[in-house]
Design a protein around this motif. Structure first.
Motif, PDB file in Angstrom:
ATOM      1  N   UNK A 190       0.660  -1.253  -0.153  1.00 49.37           N
ATOM      2  CA  UNK A 190      -0.049  -0.045   0.001  1.00 49.37           C
ATOM      3  C   UNK A 190       0.805   1.262   0.065  1.00 49.37           C
ATOM      4  N   UNK A 191       2.204   1.052   0.584  1.00 53.10           N
ATOM      5  CA  UNK A 191       2.939   2.459   0.732  1.00 53.10           C
ATOM      6  C   UNK A 191       3.395   2.672  -0.836  1.00 53.10           C
ATOM      7  N   UNK A 192       3.503   1.693  -1.698  1.00 54.66           N
ATOM      8  CA  UNK A 192       3.912   1.699  -3.139  1.00 54.66           C
ATOM      9  C   UNK A 192       2.770   2.571  -3.947  1.00 54.66           C
ATOM     10  N   UNK A 193       1.529   1.943  -3.527  1.00 52.67           N
ATOM     11  CA  UNK A 193       0.524   2.678  -4.179  1.00 52.67           C
ATOM     12  C   UNK A 193       0.344   3.866  -3.846  1.00 52.67           C
ATOM     13  N   UNK A 194       0.728   4.265  -2.346  1.00 44.61           N
ATOM     14  CA  UNK A 194       0.311   5.701  -1.961  1.00 44.61           C
ATOM     15  C   UNK A 194       1.432   6.761  -2.582  1.00 44.61           C
ATOM     16  N   UNK A 203       2.259   7.235   2.600  1.00 42.17           N
ATOM     17  CA  UNK A 203       3.325   6.368   2.316  1.00 42.17           C
ATOM     18  C   UNK A 203       4.103   6.461   3.558  1.00 42.17           C
ATOM     19  N   UNK A 204       4.571   7.518   4.158  1.00 40.73           N
ATOM     20  CA  UNK A 204       5.314   7.639   5.224  1.00 40.73           C
ATOM     21  C   UNK A 204       4.955   6.842   6.261  1.00 40.73           C
ATOM     22  N   UNK A 205       3.562   7.002   6.472  1.00 36.27           N
ATOM     23  CA  UNK A 205       2.868   5.964   7.848  1.00 36.27           C
ATOM     24  C   UNK A 205       2.867   4.557   7.296  1.00 36.27           C
ATOM     25  N   UNK A 206       2.915   4.147   6.096  1.00 33.90           N
ATOM     26  CA  UNK A 206       2.825   2.781   5.843  1.00 33.90           C
ATOM     27  C   UNK A 206       4.271   2.304   5.783  1.00 33.90           C
ATOM     28  N   UNK A 243      -5.882   2.499   5.713  1.00 29.00           N
ATOM     29  CA  UNK A 243      -4.843   2.777   4.410  1.00 29.00           C
ATOM     30  C   UNK A 243      -5.741   2.732   3.266  1.00 29.00           C
ATOM     31  N   UNK A 244      -5.984   1.320   3.205  1.00 27.10           N
ATOM     32  CA  UNK A 244      -6.968   1.072   2.042  1.00 27.10           C
ATOM     33  C   UNK A 244      -8.137   2.016   1.676  1.00 27.10           C
ATOM     34  N   UNK A 313       0.344  -9.931  -2.907  1.00 24.82           N
ATOM     35  CA  UNK A 313       0.612  -8.408  -3.116  1.00 24.82           C
ATOM     36  C   UNK A 313       0.987  -7.855  -4.239  1.00 24.82           C
ATOM     37  N   UNK A 314       2.330  -8.664  -4.857  1.00 22.91           N
ATOM     38  CA  UNK A 314       2.762  -8.354  -5.950  1.00 22.91           C
ATOM     39  C   UNK A 314       1.796  -8.334  -7.105  1.00 22.91           C
ATOM     40  N   UNK A 315       0.856  -9.432  -7.163  1.00 27.02           N
ATOM     41  CA  UNK A 315       0.002  -9.849  -8.168  1.00 27.02           C
ATOM     42  C   UNK A 315      -1.112  -8.372  -7.991  1.00 27.02           C
ATOM     43  N   UNK A 316      -1.526  -7.935  -7.018  1.00 26.23           N
ATOM     44  CA  UNK A 316      -2.400  -6.751  -6.984  1.00 26.23           C
ATOM     45  C   UNK A 316      -1.762  -5.494  -7.335  1.00 26.23           C
ATOM     46  N   UNK A 317      -0.286  -5.340  -7.175  1.00 31.15           N
ATOM     47  CA  UNK A 317       0.447  -4.241  -7.558  1.00 31.15           C
ATOM     48  C   UNK A 317       0.385  -4.133  -9.025  1.00 31.15           C
TER      49      UNK A 317
END
Length: 322
Positions: A190-194, A203-206, A243-244, A313-317
């Motif tokens: 989720x940090x990468x998505x942020x 992103x800082x938080x995640x 976060x989501x 997670x990789x598939x989702x990204x």
């Protein structure tokens, strides 16, 4: 942006690693040892007395890191404040639950109703804070531009999502290092998505959460020197769900957090099957215990589940950024 995020990750990591050797002996002196449920796997009885409530350390590290780094860089925004509120609030619920179990020697902790009501209050408060800041109440559909407008019904979704995932992560926290590893993967995803959305504060938080968890994993990996307790697991689940929501990737959590979904589904299926058919589907639920009782070592179960979490997670990204 990357510098701020990596700095937050590093500070939370170092703080957790530095504080834990001080905190663990303190827990032992205060006799804050884990009580193992008799209905659990017999092999887990040797873990009785292992210090618990270690989640306090990484929660403190995360909150201090995010507050200082975000404030210094002008990123202490409403979404970041809400994330900290959820992390702290659900962590407080978990702390009270652990305190009752460990100090008052009542193994079940808070009643289910007490815990549920407290979780709902924090979720509803989060919704009103979001609405006050004009937050979009449409539910995003993963891998598409489509969304479903929920309006005020969105509050029910937030309650369901936060309560559901806080308890899902709590159910998963049954093996050394299992939640610390899987949650780290989910928060980094989720940090990468942020970062892609250029939401630096989120992103800082995640990444601060991931840093704190990886630091905790040094002491929580098999054989664990300390457990996170409900203090950590409830906080992580609630924060992950929020976060989501803030990234408008609500339903993507079902894939990024697939391990937590499977663990929860295994409990629901086991209970439902036993009530309806008087037969069990698994040797024991949550499903990580089933694999243990099937002859897998604890470390093998944990690493395989980490692998599942990483792949999902990789598939989702990949699907989201394509």
């Amino acid at each position: 942006m990357e510098g701020i995020i990596l700095f937050g990750f590093g500070i939370a990591l170092i703080m957790t690693i530095a504080l834990m050797p001080v905190f663990i002996p303190l827990l032992k002196r205060m006799k804050f040892g884990q009580s193992i449920r008799e209905e659990g796997p017999e092999s887990h009885m040797k873990k009785t007395g292992t210090p618990t409530m270690g989640g306090l350390v990484f929660l403190i590290s995360i909150i201090v890191t995010v507050l200082l780094v975000a404030a210094f860089n002008g990123e202490l925004t409403t979404p970041v404040v809400i994330l900290l509120m959820v992390l702290f609030g659900y962590g407080l619920i978990g702390f009270l639950d652990d305190f009752i179990k460990v100090v008052l020697k009542r193994n079940l902790g808070l009643t289910s109703l007490q815990k549920l009501l407290a979780q709902i209050v924090i979720a509803v408060l989060s919704f009103f804070l979001l609405r006050a800041n004009g937050f979009d109440t449409a539910l995003g559909i993963p891998f598409t531009e489509a969304s479903i407008e929920l309006g005020w019904v969105y509050v029910l979704f937030i309650v369901f999502w936060l309560v559901g995932f806080s308890n899902a992560v709590n159910l998963t926290d049954g093996l050394d290092g299992l939640v610390a590893g899987t949650a780290s993967i989910a928060f980094i995803a989720f940090g990468i998505l942020a970062m892609i959305q250029e939401q630096t504060g989120i992103a800082l938080f995640t990444f601060a959460v991931a840093g704190g968890l990886i630091g905790f994993l040094v002491f929580n990996k098999y054989p664990a020197k300390v457990f996170m307790g409900d203090t950590g697991s409830l906080a992580l689940g609630g924060a992950l769900a929020m976060v989501s929501i803030l990234l408008k990737q609500e339903l993507l959590l079902l894939l990024i957090g697939l391990v937590f979904v499977i663990e929860t589904a295994s409990v629901i299926l086991q209970v439902g099957s036993f009530k309806l058919r008087k037969k069990r589907i698994f040797k024991m639920s949550p499903i990580h215990h089933h694999f243990e009782l099937s002859g897998w070592s604890e470390w093998k179960v944990v690493t395989v589940f980490w692998g599942v979490g990483f792949i999902s997670a990789a598939i989702a990204l990949l699907l989201e950024v394509m």
